[in-house]
Design a protein around this motif. Structure first.
Motif, short mmCIF file in Angstrom:
data_model
loop_
_atom_site.label_atom_id
_atom_site.label_comp_id
_atom_site.label_asym_id
_atom_site.label_seq_id
_atom_site.Cartn_x
_atom_site.Cartn_y
_atom_site.Cartn_z
N GLU A 191 34.64 35.82 47.94
CA GLU A 191 34.78 37.09 47.24
C GLU A 191 34.19 38.23 48.08
OE1 GLU A 191 33.53 39.40 43.11
OE2 GLU A 191 33.23 37.23 43.27
N ARG A 222 41.32 40.80 41.37
CA ARG A 222 40.73 40.08 40.25
C ARG A 222 40.35 38.68 40.69
NH1 ARG A 222 43.92 41.59 34.65
NH2 ARG A 222 43.42 43.80 34.66
N VAL A 223 39.16 38.26 40.33
CA VAL A 223 38.62 36.97 40.76
C VAL A 223 38.69 35.98 39.60
CG1 VAL A 223 36.64 35.76 41.73
CG2 VAL A 223 37.10 38.15 42.38
N GLN A 238 37.79 31.94 38.52
CA GLN A 238 37.00 30.76 38.86
C GLN A 238 37.79 29.50 38.54
OE1 GLN A 238 34.02 31.30 40.25
NE2 GLN A 238 33.83 33.48 39.79
N ASP A 295 38.61 48.19 41.67
CA ASP A 295 38.68 47.10 40.71
C ASP A 295 39.32 47.62 39.43
OD1 ASP A 295 35.44 45.81 41.64
OD2 ASP A 295 37.44 45.41 42.45
N VAL A 312 38.72 31.18 43.43
CA VAL A 312 37.58 30.62 44.14
C VAL A 312 37.00 29.45 43.35
CG1 VAL A 312 37.03 32.83 45.23
CG2 VAL A 312 35.97 32.25 43.04
N LEU A 333 42.39 36.39 43.29
CA LEU A 333 41.59 35.57 44.20
C LEU A 333 41.04 34.39 43.43
CD1 LEU A 333 40.08 35.13 46.93
CD2 LEU A 333 38.25 36.57 46.01
#
Length: 393
Positions: free
Chosen positions: A70, A88-89, A91, A28, A53, A51
């Protein structure tokens, strides 16, 4: 969930996935670390992947799905043959405008490829938002209407399922189909996919019955379906509905009216084993439907449960597919690993639920098994192909 993109961005398609990943090989990034812009990658460096989500919507179902996606992505970040993924996520809140803004932020952060979002409207918005940046969007949608340009769908499509089921049905001597569909966008798209598959494979659609999305209208359609089946000597009834909609009612009322798999084979465009309670419905016994490779799905679910203590969401494996594919391509050391030519390899890849490949039109093909339900248990009638170029593809 149904919208079409302008083809502004040419995108990466197919993934070369390793079988099932085991060893953590990605890292990460630290908060605030930049990626650098452009679609090309630097061999040996961690590949920036965004990513998207649906977390942050306040809906419990979205939060569960977001976490599963995830988790599956991070599970795939194990044993990528030395390739490193910088995940990297972001929202989206399940909202199209938020998804587009987050995608733009991801590109500003240097993302080389976007994995997600889930909902078709959001995927459409994301594709438009980053169309001029040379970044591909590998969405989790199964809606072929949004595929094209820089946007691809990873979910199992109606076309894919219809072709597999009609191919199997033809091999069993079924040639005359009545299509039963809801009169909404999904239902009409499903109807068209079935009709195209039947025509391509030499069968005949001898009747089509649509119904509005209400219990009263489903009940009113039963005599029409019976008439279409018996009046045209149909040997198959192909339904677009799913278990959360009209399937329980249709599967109850049609046999009561004298139409069942014993007289005209029931075929489903959706999975009839989710949720498990569906398996006990009397009317679905003997029906046919398609699903992912059971062995591959079980292996993925076992790994996921071992890592996280619970089972994955039914579409969680799509995130695993995306990450594992990217990693497998990147491990080859090619700076153009995420180009359309690399991602759309004709041979396809092996993912969490079996073999799959992305197509130049932004859709996909997946190796599907054909199953039936006997005594409330799923029985495989035709195994999922293990490579492309076989029957069903």
């Amino acid at each position: 969930m149904f919208a079409v993109f302008p083809s502004a961005r040419k995108v990466a398609h197919l993934f070369a996935l390793p079988a099932i990943a085991l060893v953590l090989a990605a890292c990460d990034t630290l908060p605030g670390a930049g990626f650098g812009n452009g679609p090309g990658i630097t061999p040996g460096d961690a590949v920036p992947v965004a990513l998207l989500v649906p977390g942050g919507s306040g809906q419990t179902t979205d939060e569960i799905l977001a976490q599963s996606l995830e988790n599956a992505a991070r599970l795939a970040m194990r044993d990528l043959n030395g390739a490193a993924i910088d995940l990297r996520v972001y929202q989206t809140g399940g909202d199209a405008a938020t998804a587009a803004a987050q995608a733009e932020q991801a590109v500003d952060d240097g993302a080389k490829i976007i994995l997600g979002p889930v909902y078709a409207a959001s995927a459409n918005a994301v594709g438009n938002a980053v169309a001029d940046d040379g970044v591909t969007v590998l969405s989790f949608s199964n809606n072929a209407a949004i595929a094209g340009g820089n946007v691809f769908v990873l979910g199992q499509t109606f076309k894919n399922t219809a072709e597999r089921m009609v191919g199997y049905a033809s091999s069993q001597g079924k040639q005359r189909y009545v299509i039963v569909h809801a009169q909404d966008s999904a239902g009409t798209q499903g109807r068209d996919a079935i009709s195209a598959a039947v025509n391509t494979q030499g069968g005949a659609v001898v009747g089509t019955v649509g119904y509005a999305l209400s219990q009263q209208d489903v009940i009113a359609a039963i005599p029409q379906i019976k008439s279409a089946v018996q009046g045209n000597s149909a040997d198959a009834v192909f339904m677009t509905t799913d278990t959360a909609s009209a399937l329980p009612l249709l599967s109850q009322l049609l046999p009561e009216a004298g139409v069942s798999s014993e007289t005209s084979q029931f075929i489903g465009l959706t999975r009839w084993d989710i949720p498990p309670q569906t398996l006990s419905l009397p009317g679905v016994q003997g029906g046919w439907f398609a699903g992912p490779d059971p062995a591959a799905s079980a292996a993925f679910s076992g790994q996921y449960q071992g890592a996280y203590g619970s089972l994955p969401h039914p579409i969680g494996g799509l995130a695993f597919d995306g990450i594992a594919a990217i990693g497998a391509l990147v491990s080859q050391g090619n700076p153009d690993a995420l180009t359309p030519a690399a991602l759309t390899q004709n041979a396809g890849f092996r993912g969490a639920s079996g073999v799959f490949r992305l197509r130049a039109d932004g859709t996909n093909e997946r190796g599907l098994a054909v199953a039936t339900i006997i005594d409330s248990q799923v029985t495989i009638l035709s195994s999922a192909p293990q490579s492309f170029g076989l029957a069903g593809f």
